[in-house]
Write an enzyme that holds these catalytic residues in place. Structure first.
Site, PDB file in Angstrom:
ATOM      1  N   SER A  95    -109.249 -13.460 -12.953  1.00 56.46           N
ATOM      2  CA  SER A  95    -107.797 -13.676 -12.936  1.00 56.46           C
ATOM      3  C   SER A  95    -107.111 -13.301 -14.246  1.00 56.46           C
ATOM      4  O   SER A  95    -105.901 -13.298 -14.326  1.00 56.46           O
ATOM      5  CB  SER A  95    -107.480 -15.133 -12.586  1.00 56.46           C
ATOM      6  N   LYS A 105    -105.601 -19.622 -18.524  1.00 56.50           N
ATOM      7  CA  LYS A 105    -104.292 -19.127 -18.071  1.00 56.50           C
ATOM      8  C   LYS A 105    -103.479 -18.686 -19.277  1.00 56.50           C
ATOM      9  O   LYS A 105    -103.756 -19.069 -20.410  1.00 56.50           O
ATOM     10  CB  LYS A 105    -103.506 -20.253 -17.363  1.00 56.50           C
TER      11      LYS A 105
END
Lengths: 143, 432
Positions: free
Chosen positions: A64, A101
């Site tokens: 990701s 993230k």
């Protein structure tokens, strides 16, 4: 007969670490021209880690963060002492898991972004609604 | 408090310890354990040596054998983990390194607690306590409580209070609490709650009408010395606010042994540090032998004073020993692993070693011949020859060389990864 004291490099047998020891006598008349310039091998700990007490190394699992150049299997250097800011790559605790993230702090709220369009953003009202485990400072990307 | 101004500037003692240390160290890398009952088991997965608050709430006692807990674990949602000494050793070293930044005078009291000499006004001391608590939680990742008081005994008591009364938010400065409240606490608590007062002494104290901590603090120190010991007299004096438990250089805990000290004159060379570490290595060996113990893991650490030096350095190494040992040569050699991290010219104010993962000597050493490999030089040569010819694991000292995993003496079925000391066991972060 004069003696020049010079440093010698030994391998300390530990990863990323080498050490200078001295003195090693060198016969006068044969000084190594490099001797005055030699301060030791590059120590990655010194350059990559600011605060060793607060730093951990973690390994990435998943794709990701590809857009940030962080791939599956890469290692990250994470400093827990740093204040997370807008734009920081953070390790956040989400559903009991350490998750990587990009942190975005805007006027309207806080967003945890993936760097891969396949993964949705996570929005929260403020940073205090998040558990930030640490701030990534380097990615040891496997090339 | 109506103490003269000079009294208020006397150095005080901060006692810092990690809440449920082993469980907290596990949670730092596995947040899914947060809020769940967690127990950490002793060697060979024998019994619960650390319980999280949730596990205590289930009524699980300290030392409860795992075979009794196992049948109900699922129903309780109980997580049991084997002792991950590498992880605990490294986290402990990090906590101590960090605390060392707040005081030049640091005494590592056990794997998860330390005393620090601190100075300042009550407000400053309270602020310092909060700063340390926040820093350890944030930078290292484990929760601590802090007690600050005029003496070690009171600092321990203040810490205990901070842990149990949420109003303190984890930090209690003894002198800042109203005298009435302190008195009522000391009246409520039995003498057994005091650091260093054993159960059998409690009975003898009770026989003299000394039930509570308050009773003991009001006892006549001389009478206590005559009837008990100097040690107990010190406790009384400490409860009265007089510092008299000296700096200790050696402590043995349930599962660790620590040698550390602050230096009167800073150490500035690796050669001098080598000497200090050698002394500790030999002391550790002697103490282990005396207690019939062997160690499997050694942590060596050093630190600069945060105040006197602009070059700060807090090196530490965690060294798994090749086999459980009390051998002075092996321990000293392991402690010397710190030396490459000692930089000449830096002023080190303290150093120490800690041995953990202790087990009784009798459990291994199946052949007396191999007890001290350094007395049997030919054994070493023979081993090398055989290893060279037939490969690693083909032969070894006692059980040590036999194939089948490094922890041959230990059943550690529920071992978490050694997150901070082994490259192939790093914590995984999810990118999803």
């Amino acid at each position: 007969m004069g003696v020049v004291v010079g440093p010698r490099v030994i391998d300390a047998g530990m990863s990323l670490v080498s050490v200078l020891i001295s003195p090693v006598p060198v016969a006068a008349g044969y000084p190594s021209p490099a001797q005055d310039y030699f301060d030791g091998r590059i120590d990655l700990n010194e350059h990559l880690i600011k605060d060793i007490t607060s730093t951990y190394v973690v390994r990435v699992s998943g794709d990701s963060m590809e857009g940030a150049g962080i791939s599956d299997g890469d290692e990250l250097i994470v400093n827990r002492a740093l204040e997370p800011k807008d734009g920081s790559v953070v390790i956040a605790v989400l559903d009991g898991e350490l998750t990587i993230k990009r942190l975005r702090v805007t006027g309207t709220g806080v967003v945890l972004q993936a760097e891969n369009p396949a993964y949705p953003d996570i929005r929260v009202p403020s940073v205090s609604d998040l558990v930030i485990w640490g701030v990534a400072t380097r990615c040891l990307h496997h090339v | 408090m109506s103490k003269p101004a000079t009294m208020r500037r006397m150095p005080q003692i901060a006692h810092v310890d990690v809440n449920c240390f082993y469980a907290s160290a596990e949670r730092a890398f596995d947040p899914s354990l947060e809020g769940r009952p967690v127990v950490v088991l002793s060697n060979n997965d024998g019994c619960a040596v650390t319980r999280s608050a949730e596990a205590k709430a289930l009524g699980i006692a300290l030392g409860e054998p795992w075979f009794k807990l196992a049948p109900r674990a699922k129903e309780w949602g109980l997580v049991a983990l084997s002792s991950n000494y590498e992880l605990y050793g490294d986290i402990s070293a990090r906590v101590m390194e960090l605390l060392g930044r707040y005081s030049a005078w640091l005494e590592v009291n056990s794997i998860d607690e330390a005393f620090l000499g601190v100075k300042g006004t009550p407000d400053q001391l309270l602020a310092l306590g909060r700063t340390m608590k926040t820093a350890v939680r944030r930078n290292v990742g484990v929760p601590v409580c802090v007690g600050i008081a005029p003496t070690k005994t009171l600092a321990k008591l203040a810490n205990k209070w901070a842990k149990h009364n949420p109003a303190f938010d984890g930090v209690c400065h003894w002198d800042s609490v109203a005298a009435d409240d302190r008195e009522s606490l000391m009246r409520r608590l039995s003498v057994i709650e005091i650091w260093g007062v054993a159960t059998r002494l409690t009975k003898r104290l009770n026989a003299l009408g000394i039930q509570s901590i308050l009773d003991l603090s009001r006892a006549d120190p001389v009478m206590i010395r005559d009837r008990f010991s100097v040690v107990m007299m010190r406790t009384v004096l400490e409860l009265q606010g007089t510092q008299c438990i000296p700096m200790e250089e050696e402590r043995i805990g349930r599962d660790q042994l620590i040698f550390s000290r602050s230096f009167a004159t800073p150490i500035t060379t690796a050669a001098a540090m080598r000497q200090v570490l050698s002394v500790y290595g030999q002391q550790a060996s002697a103490r282990l032998a005396k207690h019939g113990l062997q160690a499997k893991l050694l942590t060596a650490f050093a630190g600069t004073s945060h105040f006197n030096s602009k070059d700060t350095s807090y090196p530490s190494v965690c060294v798994p020993l090749p086999m459980p040992t009390a051998d002075p040569v092996l321990l000293t050699r392991a402690a010397h692993a710190l030396l490459p991290h000692i930089h000449g010219g830096i002023r080190y104010a303290r150093a120490g070693i800690m041995v953990t993962d202790l087990r009784p000597t009798g459990n291994q050493a199946p052949l007396a011949l191999f007890e001290n490999p350094h007395e049997e030089r030919r054994v070493g040569t023979l081993l090398e020859d055989v290893t060279r010819r037939y490969g690693r694991g083909s032969i070894g000292l006692g059980h040590a060389g036999i194939r089948g995993g490094p922890d041959w003496t230990m059943k550690r079925d529920m071992l978490s990864p050694r997150y901070t000391t082994h490259w192939d066991e790093l914590p995984l972060v999810k990118a999803a």
